[in-house]
Design an enzyme around this catalytic site. Structure first.
Site, short mmCIF file in Angstrom:
data_model
loop_
_atom_site.label_atom_id
_atom_site.label_comp_id
_atom_site.label_asym_id
_atom_site.label_seq_id
_atom_site.Cartn_x
_atom_site.Cartn_y
_atom_site.Cartn_z
N SER A 47 0.85 -1.19 0.00
CA SER A 47 0.00 0.00 0.00
C SER A 47 0.88 1.24 0.00
O SER A 47 2.01 1.22 0.50
CB SER A 47 -0.91 0.01 1.24
OG SER A 47 -1.54 1.27 1.41
N TYR A 74 -1.77 -0.87 10.33
CA TYR A 74 -1.98 -1.39 8.98
C TYR A 74 -0.83 -0.95 8.09
O TYR A 74 -0.25 -1.75 7.33
CB TYR A 74 -3.31 -0.89 8.43
CG TYR A 74 -3.54 -1.18 6.96
CD1 TYR A 74 -4.06 -2.40 6.56
CD2 TYR A 74 -3.27 -0.22 6.00
CE1 TYR A 74 -4.28 -2.67 5.21
CE2 TYR A 74 -3.48 -0.48 4.64
CZ TYR A 74 -3.98 -1.71 4.27
OH TYR A 74 -4.20 -1.97 2.93
#
Length: 231
Positions: free
Chosen positions: A123, A136
């Site tokens: 990401s 995360y």
């Protein structure tokens, strides 16, 4: 009696959830088949060892080998800061976002031959973890390092690369991209002034898995419309 009823209700919910997942997989497979693509859909919870084994065995039984592995499973069950995140949540984040990718590849590697390819999905948050997705982001940072290590371990027969997507309006990211104010802020941070699409990400995966990328391994491809990531 109350305990038994609650347990029974829990099992009913569990099996309804399993049936829903199977339905979603079947629908996705049918859409691909309608486009003339040969596809086999298998439900797999990546933290479940038996389901991972079933996924690999079913695939090998059908196709004889594994050419490409794309590790895309991820969760983000908390918006707490790292030091306020419960231990059980920390465990879940590491288990699904990082550990499961390793365990899946341990099962798949014996069936991967020369010219095979692995793509890990990280990401843009792995470069600059946002405060509301802090842990995360850290797990996604870990995938950058994992890519480098696996590329060395699996060379020369298997290439291992990584993709760092920007923000894509999927169900997973709906709590961010569904807010028009936040969405506009994110769009303004991109040079292309828009969010990404699932097709953008699929095209990047297809490139890294193809012979066009045959001399690329151990790299992370940022697909984020020009959002700040690295030099």
């Amino acid at each position: 009696m109350g305990f038994f009823f609650g347990l029974l209700s829990g099992w009913n919910f569990f099996w309804s959830f399993v049936e829903l997942i199977q339905k979603n997989v079947d629908e996705a497979a049918e859409k691909l088949k309608a486009k003339g693509i040969k596809v086999l859909g298998v439900v797999c919870h990546v933290s479940n060892a038996q389901q991972r084994k079933n996924l690999i065995e079913t695939t090998v039984q059908k196709y004889g080998k594994i050419d490409i592995v794309v590790s895309n499973a991820a969760v983000n069950p908390s918006t707490d800061s790292i030091l306020e995140t419960q231990e059980s949540v920390l465990d879940k984040l590491w288990e699904i976002n990082v550990k499961a990718a390793i365990l899946l590849l341990k099962d798949a590697t014996p069936h991967m031959k020369k010219g095979s390819s692995v793509i890990l999905i990280s990401s843009i948050g792995g470069y600059h973890p946002h405060s509301s997705m802090a842990m995360y982001g850290v797990t996604k940072t870990a995938l950058f390092g994992l890519t480098k290590v696996l590329a060395a371990e699996m060379a020369p027969h298997t290439r291992v690369n990584c993709i760092a997507p920007g923000f894509v309006p999927t169900h997973f990211a709906d709590f961010i991209t569904g807010n028009q104010t936040i969405r506009k802020t994110i769009e303004d941070q991109t040079l292309l002034k828009r969010l990404g699409t699932t097709d953008d990400m699929a095209s990047a995966v297809a490139f890294l898995a193809s012979d066009d990328a045959s001399y690329i391994t151990g790299e992370t491809l940022v697909v984020a419309g020009g959002m700040p990531s690295r030099l």
